[in-house]
Design an enzyme around this catalytic site. Structure first.
Site, short mmCIF file in Angstrom:
data_model
loop_
_atom_site.label_atom_id
_atom_site.label_comp_id
_atom_site.label_asym_id
_atom_site.label_seq_id
_atom_site.Cartn_x
_atom_site.Cartn_y
_atom_site.Cartn_z
N LYS A 81 -20.15 23.18 40.70
CA LYS A 81 -19.49 22.59 41.87
C LYS A 81 -18.46 23.54 42.47
O LYS A 81 -18.19 23.49 43.67
CB LYS A 81 -18.87 21.23 41.53
CG LYS A 81 -19.92 20.20 41.09
CD LYS A 81 -19.94 18.92 41.88
CE LYS A 81 -21.28 18.24 41.68
NZ LYS A 81 -21.43 16.87 42.06
N LYS A 136 -32.49 20.45 39.02
CA LYS A 136 -32.53 18.98 38.94
C LYS A 136 -32.50 18.33 40.31
O LYS A 136 -31.92 18.88 41.25
CB LYS A 136 -31.42 18.46 38.02
CG LYS A 136 -30.02 18.51 38.62
CD LYS A 136 -29.08 17.52 37.92
CE LYS A 136 -27.84 17.31 38.77
NZ LYS A 136 -27.07 16.12 38.54
N LYS A 180 -28.68 14.05 44.62
CA LYS A 180 -28.52 13.33 45.88
C LYS A 180 -27.78 14.15 46.94
O LYS A 180 -27.85 13.85 48.12
CB LYS A 180 -27.83 11.97 45.67
CG LYS A 180 -26.46 11.99 45.00
CD LYS A 180 -25.80 10.61 45.11
CE LYS A 180 -25.51 9.92 43.80
NZ LYS A 180 -24.40 10.45 43.01
P1 ATP Z 1 -24.33 14.69 42.88
O1 ATP Z 1 -25.54 15.34 43.46
O2 ATP Z 1 -23.42 14.06 43.92
O3 ATP Z 1 -23.60 15.51 41.88
P2 ATP Z 1 -26.04 13.23 41.11
O4 ATP Z 1 -27.30 12.94 41.85
O5 ATP Z 1 -26.06 14.31 40.10
O6 ATP Z 1 -24.84 13.42 42.11
P3 ATP Z 1 -24.39 11.34 39.63
O7 ATP Z 1 -23.67 10.25 40.34
O8 ATP Z 1 -23.59 12.51 39.22
O9 ATP Z 1 -25.63 11.84 40.47
O10 ATP Z 1 -25.14 10.75 38.36
C1 ATP Z 1 -25.38 9.38 38.11
C2 ATP Z 1 -26.30 9.22 36.93
O11 ATP Z 1 -27.59 9.73 37.24
C3 ATP Z 1 -25.86 9.97 35.66
O12 ATP Z 1 -26.15 9.18 34.50
C4 ATP Z 1 -26.71 11.20 35.66
O13 ATP Z 1 -26.93 11.74 34.38
C5 ATP Z 1 -28.00 10.68 36.26
N1 ATP Z 1 -28.75 11.74 36.91
C6 ATP Z 1 -28.30 12.53 37.92
N2 ATP Z 1 -29.26 13.42 38.26
C7 ATP Z 1 -30.32 13.19 37.44
C8 ATP Z 1 -31.61 13.80 37.31
N3 ATP Z 1 -31.99 14.78 38.08
N4 ATP Z 1 -32.45 13.28 36.38
C9 ATP Z 1 -32.08 12.25 35.59
N5 ATP Z 1 -30.87 11.65 35.66
C10 ATP Z 1 -30.00 12.11 36.58
#
Ligand code: ATP
Ligand code: LTN
Length: 330
Positions: A112, A194, A197
């Site tokens: 980040k 990965k 969002k």
């Molecule tokens: P950002 O892109 O804003 O960092 P993010 O998509 O990584 O957000 P978070 O809010 O950080 O989402 O994560 C929420 C939940 O979703 C956490 O339990 C995280 O481990 C899970 N998660 C996030 N990305 C993945 C992924 N690619 N595969 C499986 N689980 C995920």
């Protein structure tokens, strides 16, 4: 041994199927067996620039999504992190037993910091300590998360053990629950990273609110190899393996059955079917979410009850902590 589960998602954007598959979907399976507490981690989102009115709206939308996915407000405590002031307070105490160096080494902090180079704030570095506080306040045994959060869970465990060693037994040392299938859903455009969002390329992820047409189109465009055999092999065929994982989660079919089903059919047909399965799986969730959002009074009442329940646990934990570290009580 406690029987409590805690997890949270940040209201930082529209959740994707990765957040659903890696996290929220698994919460639903735990709520019948455990005392579950699920939070909306709004304080965490402030580590990245937010538009205040949007953050406020997304907070309620995320609650609606939790419930639409099957998280039952009658069975679980659902609350917003900032409604329970003890999260920020415990963070302060845990900060005093956290080394700056261990925070600088965190993968998410490094990622980040590169992505938001103009805004490398103290909160971004302190993110794992706030997350540890979320968990440790509730005497939690298990934390269901996706694989990317494993390193943060390690910090929560280390801080619990460190505090216990320094001030006597206080915190339960929590354990992650990482799903066997879908712990790391990959980007549809770049299967080596990965699904996230906040990806700039909207074709890289499926949002929980995408229309059936968008879902099918995005899967059709998903990056795969140039072979044409539907077979699970993360090294050689990361794109196809990712699509198989998603298909498996949404249909309940195992990898062998999927391989057999698409034998000799080629990628076009396979991608179409993955898209249809996901679109079909998301439709009832989207409908339910829209219905819930029409009744804001109901959603706010859930958050009020949730905040009261969470506060009463958090209050007791923090009081104990303050006493142990030597703060004078009135
Ligand atoms: P950002 O892109 O804003 O960092 P993010 O998509 O990584 O957000 P978070 O809010 O950080 O989402 O994560 C929420 C939940 O979703 C956490 O339990 C995280 O481990 C899970 N998660 C996030 N990305 C993945 C992924 N690619 N595969 C499986 N689980 C995920
Ligand atoms: N950092 C988590 C969200 C989160 C969380 C938590 C998860 C905040 N506090 C406590 C589990 C337990 C993420 O998924 N990005």
């Amino acid at each position: 041994m406690s029987n409590t589960v805690f997890s949270a998602v940040q209201p930082s954007g529209v959740p994707t199927i990765a957040n659903y598959v890696g996290a929220i979907k698994n919460w639903v399976n735990l709520q019948n067996e455990y005392d579950c507490i699920f939070s909306i981690a709004d304080l965490h989102t402030l580590t990245v620039k937010q538009v205040p009115a949007e953050l406020r709206a997304r907070t309620l939308e995320l609650l609606a999504l939790y419930i639409a996915c099957g998280v039952d407000p009658e069975k679980c405590v659902l609350f917003v992190q900032s409604h329970v002031h003890e999260h920020a307070e415990l963070t302060w105490i845990l900060n005093t037993i956290t080394a700056v160096g261990e925070m600088q080494r965190m993968t998410q902090f490094k990622d980040k910091s590169l992505k938001h180079a103009e805004n490398i704030n103290m909160g971004l570095m302190d993110y794992p300590v706030l997350m540890a506080s979320d968990i440790l306040l509730y005497n939690v045994q298990y934390v269901p998360v996706g694989a990317d959060q494993k390193q943060h869970l390690e910090i929560a465990r280390d801080l619990a053990m460190r505090f216990n060693a320094r001030y006597s037994d206080t915190f339960i040392v929590p354990e992650p629950i990482i799903p066997k299938l879908g712990a790391r859903v990959m980007s549809l455009q770049e299967p080596s990273s990965k699904m996230s969002k906040s990806d700039e390329n909207v074709n890289a992820f499926i949002s929980m609110l995408d229309s059936p047409d968008d879902i099918i189109r995005k899967f059709r465009r998903a990056v795969t190899d140039s072979d044409s055999v539907v077979r699970y092999d993360e090294q050689e065929k990361p794109g196809i393996s990712n699509l198989m994982t998603i298909y498996s989660v949404f249909t309940g079919e195992d990898m062998d059955a999927i391989k057999a089903r698409f034998e000799g059919k080629g990628y076009g047909e396979f991608k179409q079917q993955v898209g249809e399965a996901v679109a079909e799986g998301l439709k009832p969730i989207q409908d339910k979410r829209a219905e819930l959002l029409a009744d804001k009074t109901y959603l706010l009442s859930i958050l009020k009850t949730g905040a009261e329940k969470a506060s009463s646990i958090a209050f007791r934990t923090l009081r104990k902590v303050y006493k142990k570290v030597g703060l004078l009580q009135l």
